[in-house]
Design an enzyme around this catalytic site. Structure first.
Site, PDB file in Angstrom:
ATOM      1  CB  CYS A 160      -1.831   6.916   1.304  1.00  0.00           C
ATOM      2  SG  CYS A 160      -3.063   6.249   2.263  1.00  0.00           S
ATOM      3  CD  GLU A 204      -3.045  -1.229   0.432  1.00  0.00           C
ATOM      4  OE1 GLU A 204      -3.269  -0.140  -0.070  1.00  0.00           O
ATOM      5  OE2 GLU A 204      -3.794  -2.109   0.337  1.00  0.00           O
TER       6      GLU A 204
HETATM    7  P1  NAD Z   1       8.174   5.089   4.640  1.00  0.00           P
HETATM    8  O1  NAD Z   1       8.373   4.100   3.436  1.00  0.00           O
HETATM    9  O2  NAD Z   1       9.398   5.760   5.022  1.00  0.00           O
HETATM   10  O3  NAD Z   1       8.203   3.839   6.072  1.00  0.00           O
HETATM   11  C1  NAD Z   1       7.315   3.023   6.032  1.00  0.00           C
HETATM   12  C2  NAD Z   1       7.681   1.845   7.180  1.00  0.00           C
HETATM   13  O4  NAD Z   1       8.777   1.149   6.388  1.00  0.00           O
HETATM   14  C3  NAD Z   1       8.212   2.075   8.210  1.00  0.00           C
HETATM   15  O5  NAD Z   1       8.146   1.236   9.445  1.00  0.00           O
HETATM   16  C4  NAD Z   1      10.026   2.176   7.974  1.00  0.00           C
HETATM   17  O6  NAD Z   1      10.569   1.971   9.250  1.00  0.00           O
HETATM   18  C5  NAD Z   1       9.862   0.968   7.156  1.00  0.00           C
HETATM   19  N1  NAD Z   1      10.870   0.976   6.212  1.00  0.00           N
HETATM   20  C6  NAD Z   1      11.843   1.990   5.919  1.00  0.00           C
HETATM   21  N2  NAD Z   1      12.801   1.468   5.078  1.00  0.00           N
HETATM   22  C7  NAD Z   1      12.642   0.026   4.951  1.00  0.00           C
HETATM   23  C8  NAD Z   1      13.419  -0.954   4.285  1.00  0.00           C
HETATM   24  N3  NAD Z   1      14.375  -0.794   3.544  1.00  0.00           N
HETATM   25  N4  NAD Z   1      12.805  -2.256   4.446  1.00  0.00           N
HETATM   26  C9  NAD Z   1      11.709  -2.487   5.154  1.00  0.00           C
HETATM   27  N5  NAD Z   1      11.111  -1.452   5.714  1.00  0.00           N
HETATM   28  C10 NAD Z   1      11.541  -0.426   5.798  1.00  0.00           C
HETATM   29  O7  NAD Z   1       6.786   5.550   4.866  1.00  0.00           O
HETATM   30  P2  NAD Z   1       6.550   6.738   5.886  1.00  0.00           P
HETATM   31  O8  NAD Z   1       6.777   8.038   5.859  1.00  0.00           O
HETATM   32  O9  NAD Z   1       6.279   5.977   7.256  1.00  0.00           O
HETATM   33  O10 NAD Z   1       4.804   6.974   5.374  1.00  0.00           O
HETATM   34  C11 NAD Z   1       4.250   7.878   4.490  1.00  0.00           C
HETATM   35  C12 NAD Z   1       4.235   7.111   3.214  1.00  0.00           C
HETATM   36  O11 NAD Z   1       3.345   6.001   3.263  1.00  0.00           O
HETATM   37  C13 NAD Z   1       3.645   7.860   2.201  1.00  0.00           C
HETATM   38  O12 NAD Z   1       4.216   7.666   0.936  1.00  0.00           O
HETATM   39  C14 NAD Z   1       2.195   7.368   2.095  1.00  0.00           C
HETATM   40  O13 NAD Z   1       1.264   7.591   0.932  1.00  0.00           O
HETATM   41  C15 NAD Z   1       2.173   6.102   2.277  1.00  0.00           C
HETATM   42  N6  NAD Z   1       0.917   5.374   2.811  1.00  0.00           N
HETATM   43  C16 NAD Z   1       0.367   4.532   1.976  1.00  0.00           C
HETATM   44  C17 NAD Z   1      -1.084   4.141   2.315  1.00  0.00           C
HETATM   45  C18 NAD Z   1      -1.564   3.379   1.511  1.00  0.00           C
HETATM   46  O14 NAD Z   1      -2.591   2.807   1.909  1.00  0.00           O
HETATM   47  N7  NAD Z   1      -1.638   3.136   0.085  1.00  0.00           N
HETATM   48  C19 NAD Z   1      -1.372   4.614   3.623  1.00  0.00           C
HETATM   49  C20 NAD Z   1      -0.601   5.343   4.502  1.00  0.00           C
HETATM   50  C21 NAD Z   1       0.605   5.694   4.144  1.00  0.00           C
END
Ligand code: NAD
Length: 481
Positions: free
Chosen positions: A285, A251
């Site tokens: 998002c 997502e």
């Molecule tokens: P992010 O991608 O920075 O982090 C999300 C998660 O991934 C965190 O727990 C982070 O620690 C982890 N992570 C970071 N690097 C990783 C790696 N290499 N391997 C595995 N895990 C890793 O996102 P964020 O800043 O926390 O959230 C914002 C983003 O999330 C925005 O792009 C938003 O659109 C998206 N989002 C999408 C939805 C949806 O339903 N499509 C919902 C909410 C947020």
């Protein structure tokens, strides 16, 4: 200050290297709590524990799983206020928003518990296949996949954790949860509800720490059968590239379009956009980011939108009467401000907002935005909307579809034919007519097209994606009469 450990195998344990880190308020920097800082070795221990937990949980009947989950839901209901206070302190969202989010927790668990009790299969009409007769019986059964790794973002720290762990557990899987580094405390409070409800040891494990450090240890492990990730598209792409052969739900990001046609109720559209562009400081998002308005009504539309956006009260997330709190960090607030400034200096018009005070940005409207500029095309994840114009419906749909993303879209029109065409032609996982995309019933299928991801959440869809279909054939011997 509360200090928290890792939840591994039903025990709260320190990280192996003994490291910890503080969780701070993005609004004022206050220390909200302390968590263990997991490293890859801790991730492996959590997967070891989940493998053992799965061995118990897969043999736990659906009615017993249902009973534990409904107890967890009851506890989540009782802890709404506690959870909301914690969420506002660690995430910076306003209390009214945190209460709304925490208030949905119990219902998500109940919806998932129900779906986990409905693991139906189907009988196969094998005799319709040439060469097969009535001597065989075929059917499918649905089984949990095994160990699920759930990785969640900061923006909805209870909701998006629950949309993963509740269906996973309901369907009989064991889970390793890695919440966002900025918001681990809410996730730990959610996990506590399941522990207190009597979830067996090892069925839910939670490790806190940096995603780029421990992510690969979780994602690459071949014992993990499913990864359920919500976060940015860039991290989603990385996960897809290293995961190997396992189920994936991603997502990801978006730049959500809202079309406002010349036959729309302008007042209603402005009311909805003044919510959909700014809730959670735009860190959603499904935020309404690109507003695509019929040329002939753009002036009237901006006149209707401006006072509504200026009425949004921003500031201290814990203060009474505040609608919208801070962004998640200073770095994020600076990034969002830089995007607004760049859009205006390249010719767009600042209608209102655009002021920054630390991590708080005033709700912003930018008009005359080139729909192909970065301000429209890239995910903003901040409290601003980009208003552009369209010549007609076909042009509006073309602009709506012009980004790499396709998560949620909104359309305002009073013309049935226009809405049907938009529903069919907008490339997006969810389309709303006469509301923006910032609306979610927790039971509905929810997930994006294109770079917004793979798969669907929502308890029924998630249970589906967290189970495997096994086909069973009973071979008898042919008989004559
Ligand atoms: P992010 O991608 O920075 O982090 C999300 C998660 O991934 C965190 O727990 C982070 O620690 C982890 N992570 C970071 N690097 C990783 C790696 N290499 N391997 C595995 N895990 C890793 O996102 P964020 O800043 O926390 O959230 C914002 C983003 O999330 C925005 O792009 C938003 O659109 C998206 N989002 C999408 C939805 C949806 O339903 N499509 C919902 C909410 C947020």
């Amino acid at each position: 200050m509360a200090s928290h450990s890792l939840l591994i195998g039903g025990e709260w344990v320190a990280a192996r290297a003994g490291e910890t880190e503080n969780v701070t308020s993005p609004f004022n920097g206050d220390i909200v709590g302390e968590v263990a800082l997991a490293r890859p070795a801790d991730a492996t221990l959590a997967i070891d524990a989940a493998v053992r937990g799965f061995d118990v949980w897969r043999r736990t009947p659906a009615h017993a799983r249902f009973a534990i989950l409904t107890r967890a839901a009851q506890l989540a209901d009782e802890r709404i206020e506690e959870m909301a206070q914690l969420m506002s302190r660690e995430n910076g969202k306003s209390l009214v928003e945190s209460r709304g989010e925490a208030g949905r927790s119990g219902d998500i668990i109940r919806l998932a518990a129900f779906e986990g009790s409905q693991l139906y299969g189907e009988s196969l009409p094998l005799d319709a296949n040439r060469g097969t007769g009535f001597d065989k019986i075929g059917f499918t059964i649905r089984q949990p996949v095994g160990v699920v790794v759930a990785i969640s973002p900061f923006n909805y720290p209870a909701l998006l954790v629950l949309h993963k762990i509740a269906p996973a557990l309901a369907a009989g899987n064991a889970v390793v949860l890695k919440p966002a580094r900025a918001t681990p405390l809410t996730a730990l409070a959610v996990a506590q509800c399941f522990l207190d409800a009597g979830l067996p040891a090892g069925v839910l494990n939670v490790i806190t720490g940096g995603g780029s450090d421990i992510g690969d240890a979780l994602v690459r492990d071949s014992r993990v059968r499913k990864i359920s990730f919500t976060g940015s598209t860039v991290v989603g792409e990385h996960i897809a590239s290293v995961a190997g052969i396992k189920k994936l739900s991603l997502e990801l990001g978006a730049s959500g379009p809202v079309i406002v046609m010349d036959d729309a109720d302008i007042e209603a559209a402005a009311t909805s956009i003044a919510l959909g562009g700014y809730i959670n400081a735009g860190q959603v998002c499904i935020s309404a980011q690109r507003i695509i308005v019929s040329e002939s009504i753009v002036g009237d539309f901006l006149d209707a939108l401006k006072p509504k956006v200026e009425a949004i009260r921003v500031g201290d997330p814990l203060a009474d009467g505040i609608n919208v709190g801070s962004l998640i960090s200073r770095v994020e607030a600076d990034r969002v401000m830089a995007s607004i400034t760049a859009a205006v200096s390249s010719g767009a018009t600042l209608i209102t907002g655009g002021q920054q005070d630390g991590t708080v940005i005033t709700p912003t409207i930018v008009a005359d935005v080139d729909p192909y500029s970065p301000f429209a095309q890239d995910e903003l994840f901040g409290p601003a909307v980009a208003v552009s114009t369209a010549r007609d419906l076909a042009h509006a749909i073309e602009l709506a579809n012009s980004t790499a993303y396709g998560l949620g879209a909104g359309m305002f029109t009073n013309n049935l034919a226009s809405s049907i065409r938009a529903i069919r032609e907008i490339e997006s996982g969810v389309v709303h007519v006469n509301w923006t995309q910032l609306w979610r019933a927790d039971l509905m299928p929810y997930g994006g097209f294109k770079s917004s991801g793979i798969g669907k959440e929502g308890p029924r869809s998630a249970v589906d994606e967290m189970t495997e279909i096994k086909t069973v054939i009973l071979h008898g011997t042919p008989w004559d009469n």
